[in-house]
Design an enzyme around this catalytic site. Sequence first.
Site, short mmCIF file in Angstrom:
data_model
loop_
_atom_site.label_atom_id
_atom_site.label_comp_id
_atom_site.label_asym_id
_atom_site.label_seq_id
_atom_site.Cartn_x
_atom_site.Cartn_y
_atom_site.Cartn_z
N GLU A 114 0.88 -1.17 0.00
CA GLU A 114 0.00 0.00 0.00
C GLU A 114 0.91 1.21 0.00
OE1 GLU A 114 -3.04 2.36 2.94
OE2 GLU A 114 -3.16 0.17 2.92
N CYS A 139 -2.68 8.08 4.01
CA CYS A 139 -2.47 7.80 2.58
C CYS A 139 -3.73 8.14 1.78
CB CYS A 139 -2.09 6.35 2.36
SG CYS A 139 -0.55 5.85 3.14
#
Length: 481
Positions: free
Chosen positions: A250, A285
Site C-alpha cells: 500500500e 495515505c
Amino acid sequence: MISTFPVVSGKYLIGGQWLQAEQTANVINPANHQEIVGEVALCSKADVDEAITTAVKAFETWSRTAVEDRANRMHLAAEEIKTLVEENVTLLVRENGKVLVEAKKDLLRCVDIMHHAADELLEWWQPRILPGNQKVQIRKRARGVTAVISPWNSPMILTFKRVIPAVLTGNTVVVKPATNCPLTIMSFLKVVASYFPDGVINVVTGSGGVIGNAICSDPRVKTIAFVGSTETGKEIMRAASGSVKKLYMELGGNDAAIILEDANLDEDAISRIRFGVLRAAGQVCSAIKRIYVHESRYEEVIAKLKKEFSRIRVGNGIQPDVEMGPLNNKAQYDYVNGLIERAQESGAAVITGGIQLDPDTWDQGYFILPTIITGAAQDSEIVRAEQFGPVIPVLSFSDTNEAVRLANDSEFGLRASVWTEDEDTAITLADQLEAGAVFHNNHTVFQDLHLDFPGLKESGLSRETRHCGLEYFADSYGLAN
C-alpha cells in the site's frame, strides 16, 4: 512529563526473547521535542539474519498447526489486548501525535481485526471443489516467512492488518516498525507473541536502509507486506528482485475529491470534507489531497472550508479538547512547510486557519495549522505531490470531463470521491476515475474489516479482498484426481 519507558523500550524480539540492543535512538514526542518517550533499538544485519533464521525454523511446525488452533490462539490474544487499550492510548498519542479519540479507535480496531480475521479463517481455509468432470480441489497452504514493514502514520492498524492474517494463515513473521513510533505496536505485539510458539512473531527495529534492505533481499523471506511511500516501495522491489517474492504494497496517494455543481454543501457535508482532509493532521495515505470544485460553487467552497478550518483546535493530542495534533516528525514537518512556502512563492494564495491551544509552547512541537491553497496550477508541486499534512489545494473546473481528466492526471490512484446529489452521475464518474476505491459524498475508510481495496497505478500492488487480507499471505493450489 512521564518518565517511565515501556518495557519494550530499546529492545527487539527474536525467538520469544526480548533482547536489549547495544545501540538505541530516542523516540521523541512530536508535540514536545523535549520529551523522550522511550528508545528504539538499532538492530544490525546480523540481528536480521538471526530473526529470519528463527522464523524459518518456527515455520516448520507452525505451518502444520490446525486452523482451529491458530484461530483460538488469536481470539485469546485479542481478549487480553482489549484489556490493555486504555493504558496504551496515551503512549500512542505521545509517540505518534494522534489525538486521544483517534488513538483509541486505532487500538480498538486492532482488537476487531484479530477477532474478525480469526473468524474468517475457519471458513475461508476450507477446500473448494471446482465444478466439472474431474474432481479438483482448491486448497490453501502457508507460504513461509513474511516481512511486515509498517509506517509511522498509522502504525497500529496498518501493522495488525498484515501481521494478523499472516500468522493466522500459518506463516511466521519478521516485523519492522517505523523508528519514529515503534513502542505501542511493540507493546501490543509482545502480548500477541506470547500466545504463539516462540519464533512465530519476531520484531527488529532500526534504519530502513540497513535492516529493511537486509530483510527484503533475503531469499528466505517469501512475502513482503509494506505500507509507505511509493519511492520506498520501489526500493523494496529492487531489493527483493533477487528472488521471486509475493509483494503486498500500500503505497502513496494523492486523492482527488470532485465537487459537482449540484453537491449538497451543508454543515454535515463540509464536516465530512474537513475530516477527509485533516484526519490525523492529513497524515493518511487515503486523505483528500486535492479538491476540484465546479466553478459555480468555487467561492462558496472556499468560504465554507475557511470557516470550518478556523474552528479546528490544534495542540498536544493528549488534551481531550484537541481536534488535530502535530505532524509526526521533523522531516515531514519541514517538507510540508516547504510545500506551503514554495506554493506561496509561485503565486498561490495561502489561507491559514485554526486555533493554537497552547501558543506559548507552539514551537516545541511539529504543529501546522490547517491550510487552504488557492490559485495553484494543476502542474504545481503542491497539487502533484502527496502533501501528507494539513494542507489542501482547491482548484476549479468547468465540466465533468475536465474534472475526471484533472483527477486522473497523477501517477497515484489510491482513493477518490465524488460529491453530487445524483447517484447515477457519481457511478458514471467512479467508472472513469483511476482509483482503487471511490466514495460518494464522503471520503473515509471502509468500516467493514473484511474489505480492502488497494490502489491503482503507483499507489499499490495487490488486489481487492473481502477476506481480511488472508489471501495475501497464503498460496492456493489445485489437488486433482
